[in-house]
Design a protein around this motif. Structure first.
Motif, short mmCIF file in Angstrom:
data_model
loop_
_atom_site.label_atom_id
_atom_site.label_comp_id
_atom_site.label_asym_id
_atom_site.label_seq_id
_atom_site.Cartn_x
_atom_site.Cartn_y
_atom_site.Cartn_z
N ALA A 1 -1.21 0.58 11.46
CA ALA A 1 -0.20 1.14 10.46
C ALA A 1 -0.66 1.66 9.08
O ALA A 1 -1.44 1.35 8.42
CB ALA A 1 0.58 -0.10 10.06
N ILE A 2 -0.58 3.04 9.09
CA ILE A 2 -1.38 3.69 8.12
C ILE A 2 -0.86 3.38 6.60
O ILE A 2 -1.55 3.10 5.69
CB ILE A 2 -1.11 5.53 8.04
N ALA A 3 0.83 2.91 6.29
CA ALA A 3 1.02 2.58 5.21
C ALA A 3 0.41 1.42 4.57
O ALA A 3 -0.05 1.00 3.39
CB ALA A 3 2.49 2.76 4.92
N ARG A 4 0.58 0.38 5.73
CA ARG A 4 -0.04 -0.97 5.14
C ARG A 4 -1.53 -1.02 5.00
O ARG A 4 -2.37 -1.76 4.17
CB ARG A 4 0.38 -1.97 6.26
N THR A 5 -2.38 -0.03 5.75
CA THR A 5 -3.74 0.25 5.65
C THR A 5 -4.11 0.54 4.46
O THR A 5 -5.08 0.00 3.57
CB THR A 5 -4.54 0.87 6.94
N MET A 6 -3.30 1.53 3.84
CA MET A 6 -3.71 2.24 2.59
C MET A 6 -3.34 1.16 1.46
O MET A 6 -4.07 1.13 0.47
CB MET A 6 -2.82 3.51 2.43
N THR A 7 -2.32 0.24 1.66
CA THR A 7 -1.88 -0.85 0.62
C THR A 7 -3.01 -1.65 0.75
O THR A 7 -3.43 -2.29 -0.37
CB THR A 7 -0.50 -1.45 1.05
N ASN A 8 -3.75 -1.89 1.72
CA ASN A 8 -4.73 -3.08 1.73
C ASN A 8 -6.16 -2.50 1.13
O ASN A 8 -6.58 -2.99 0.06
CB ASN A 8 -5.24 -3.10 3.28
N ILE A 9 -6.37 -1.02 1.20
CA ILE A 9 -7.34 -0.33 0.56
C ILE A 9 -7.08 -0.46 -1.03
O ILE A 9 -8.06 -0.47 -1.77
CB ILE A 9 -7.73 0.81 0.98
N ASN A 10 -6.11 -0.03 -1.40
CA ASN A 10 -5.63 0.05 -2.87
C ASN A 10 -5.75 -1.25 -3.56
O ASN A 10 -5.72 -1.17 -4.79
CB ASN A 10 -4.24 0.53 -2.94
N ASN A 11 -5.44 -2.17 -2.93
CA ASN A 11 -5.65 -3.61 -3.25
C ASN A 11 -6.94 -4.25 -3.22
O ASN A 11 -7.09 -5.55 -3.59
CB ASN A 11 -4.52 -4.45 -2.85
N GLY A 12 -8.03 -3.62 -2.75
CA GLY A 12 -9.24 -4.06 -2.69
C GLY A 12 -9.68 -4.63 -1.68
O GLY A 12 -10.84 -5.10 -1.55
N GLY A 13 -9.08 -4.44 -0.36
CA GLY A 13 -9.24 -5.01 0.85
C GLY A 13 -10.67 -4.02 1.39
O GLY A 13 -10.32 -2.63 1.38
N ARG A 14 -11.84 -4.76 1.71
CA ARG A 14 -12.78 -3.94 2.20
C ARG A 14 -13.36 -4.30 3.46
O ARG A 14 -14.40 -3.75 4.10
CB ARG A 14 -13.86 -3.70 1.12
N THR A 15 -12.90 -5.69 3.94
CA THR A 15 -13.52 -6.15 5.46
C THR A 15 -12.13 -6.59 6.34
O THR A 15 -11.10 -6.62 5.78
CB THR A 15 -14.56 -7.16 5.10
N PRO A 16 -12.46 -6.89 7.42
CA PRO A 16 -11.27 -7.56 8.47
C PRO A 16 -10.96 -8.59 7.95
O PRO A 16 -9.66 -8.95 8.49
CB PRO A 16 -11.86 -7.50 9.58
N VAL A 17 -11.32 -9.26 6.99
CA VAL A 17 -10.89 -10.74 6.36
C VAL A 17 -9.49 -10.51 5.83
O VAL A 17 -8.65 -11.30 5.92
CB VAL A 17 -11.83 -11.42 5.75
N ALA A 18 -9.31 -9.45 4.97
CA ALA A 18 -8.10 -9.26 4.48
C ALA A 18 -6.70 -8.99 5.50
O ALA A 18 -5.68 -9.45 5.43
CB ALA A 18 -8.19 -7.80 3.68
N GLY A 19 -7.19 -8.33 6.61
CA GLY A 19 -6.14 -8.04 7.81
C GLY A 19 -5.83 -9.44 8.40
O GLY A 19 -4.75 -9.77 8.86
#
Length: 560
Positions: free
Chosen positions: A310-328
């Protein structure tokens, strides 16, 4: 065969730090909250119960992050699948959807195993924009009933039928529901101006749910339909139950499963590619496809629907500091906790508010500016765009993808064929630059009775007939025909067959054929198709100079 399966989770954990965990934790919690209303809305719009959307976000989201080839990809149900899932449920029921999703999962795994990840990226942009915009318009059409609070027992599945039905029922508009929907849309639209962290969809759902709850209990306004009025939500984790699969079901659902697989592959790899550009990383496309496949095989067993990146949720993850699959993974855990402890509260969410959320989703998916920009391109690209868009809206996504890809392939072959040319030289021919080791291109005089036919571009099935037709238009028959192939990068089986037929025909007419400037790849094709044996290795020359010397020798010795 080496399987390209390299989950990013395991490589990122080698140098994992406490600081990165805190960043992933924060991003995972926020993405989980963002995903909540979307998962519920996508589930309902797809024709299944709200919790099935949540099950998909939890189960598939966890698997995609655990096994995926991207560091930051967030998986789950997406708007792109709404139209096709709704159609499958209407035609084959929830059991049919489960089977189709699992077949699609197997296809995705096979795509990854056979390293088709990079090939998927070459699907023409007009095809992608055409069906994405078509899906957006169709999603918008599905939300009119709930947005306006119309009293309709059953909405037709087709686009035109929907609008005909709506036109007959617009006198039943519920203005309370319409007000909730419009305010929800306004809230979502203006939220980014004052809040980058908290999503507008969440604010709209919380606020409108409280307002509608207050209106119902304090003022007795009961005309605003909520999730609880239509569905009974089970706030517990699903139990595994595999659908009954037989050959007849597989045969019937195969085309639909192919559409799910193609759509899932395209959307997930596009999302991962966009994410790469933001974080400066490179995802493993084949690993990502395998992970998407596993997710779609397992998700239906737990009551889920098709999932993808999901592009929108992936970008939300990036914008909030997620950088590894642990965030997912954390995002999936957060959703599971919300379902278990707060799932019962979701029954108070107004349907018109969810419709407002999906109207915004449809608008963002529509890419109308991109669509408008593509209308300035070549006529062939416009034709592919409009056809794919129209078929998606009027018929269904399966037909749209199949015909869109077929049209794009035909137009691509035509374009490549147009770049290939055949030149005829009867008196003089240019010497190849690399023969002399300089940029001089001396003209070589051809011996009497010798002609040169130069092919420029790929010699494949789209060009082979053109070459054959060119050879038939020749007037006087020469004694030697030199086919110059220095600018032929590859040859397919059709090209080889036509060349073989031409050589045999020439030999019947006592015309000697020579080949010049054949590269290694083309030479290998000649050997496989017995063309070298037919000609004789001495008649396959490394360059035009050698070919002319051989031709001169044949003419002088009259070896025809």
């Amino acid at each position: 065969m080496n399987i390209s399966f390299q989950p990013k989770l395991f490589s990122t954990l080698r140098n994992y730090s406490k600081e990165q965990f805190y960043a992933d934790l924060m991003a995972g919690v926020i993405v989980g909250i963002v995903a909540l209303p979307l998962a519920i809305a996508f589930g309902i719009a797809s024709g299944v119960t709200p919790e099935k959307g949540l099950f998909t976000a939890i189960i598939a989201g966890f698997i995609i992050s655990f096994f995926g080839g991207s560091k930051v990809q967030i998986g789950g149900p997406t708007g792109a699948f709404i139209v096709i899932v709704y159609g499958i449920v209407q035609q084959f029921g929830v059991a049919g959807l489960a089977i189709a999703t699992m077949i699609a999962g197997v296809m995705l795994v096979l795509m990854g195993i056979f390293r088709l990840g990079t090939v998927i990226k070459f699907i023409p942009y007009p095809v992608v924009v055409g069906f994405t915009s078509g899906i957006a318009l169709t999603i918008f059409a599905t939300q009119i009933k709930d947005l306006f609070g119309l009293h309709i027992d059953k909405v037709p599945g087709d686009f035109i039928g929907k609008w005909i039905t709506y036109s007959h029922h617009f006198d039943s508009i519920n203005f309370w529901a319409l007000g909730v929907g419009i305010i929800s849309i306004v809230i979502i639209a203006i939220t980014p101006r004052f809040s980058k962290k908290i999503p507008g969809s969440l604010i709209a759902i919380v606020l409108m749910t409280l307002i509608v709850y207050f209106l119902k209990n304090k003022f007795g306004i009961t005309g605003i339909e909520t999730i609880g009025d239509r569905f009974t939500i089970d706030p517990s984790l699903p139990r595994p139950a595999a659908p009954k699969i037989d050959f007849a079901a597989i045969q019937t659902l195969l085309p639909t499963a192919f559409t799910i697989a193609m759509l899932g592959a395209i959307e997930s790899l596009l999302s991962a590619t966009v994410a790469d550009g933001v974080i400066g990383d490179k995802h493993h496309s084949n690993t990502e496809l395998i992970a998407q496949g596993i997710a779609n095989i397992v998700s239906p067993i737990f009551g889920g629907i098709p999932a993808t990146g999901a592009i929108a949720r992936t970008m939300t993850n990036i914008n909030n500091g997620g950088r590894t699959p642990v965030a997912g993974i954390i995002h999936a855990v957060v959703l599971a906790l919300i379902l278990l402890f707060l799932g019962g509260l979701t029954k108070h969410i107004p349907m018109s508010c969810l419709a407002g959320v999906l109207v915004i989703v449809a608008y963002n998916m529509s890419e109308w500016r991109t669509f408008k920009g593509l209308l300035k391109n070549t006529k062939s690209e416009i034709l592919v765009l409009i056809t794919t868009f129209s078929l998606t809206v009027i018929f269904d996504l399966t037909i749209a993808i199949e015909i869109g890809l077929l049209m794009a392939a035909v137009l691509f072959i035509r374009r490549i064929s147009e770049t290939s040319s055949i030149s005829i030289f009867k008196e003089k021919v240019h010497e190849a630059d690399f023969i002399e080791g300089s940029t001089d291109t001396e003209k070589l005089t051809l011996p009497k009775g010798v002609e040169v036919y130069e092919i420029e571009g790929p010699f494949f099935f789209g060009v082979a007939n053109k070459f054959e037709e060119t050879m038939k238009t020749i007037g006087d028959r020469p004694k030697v025909q030199i086919i110059r192939m220095r600018k032929v990068p590859f040859m397919d089986s059709t090209g080889a067959h036509n060349l073989q037929s031409l050589i045999k025909s020439a030999q019947k007419d006592k015309i000697h054929v020579l080949l010049s400037g054949v590269n290694e790849n083309v030479h290998a094709v000649l050997i496989k198709n017995n063309i070298e044996k037919l000609l004789g290795s001495e008649n396959i020359c490394s360059n035009i100079n050698a070919a002319l010397m051989r031709a001169d020798e044949i003419v002088k010795n009259n070896k025809i």
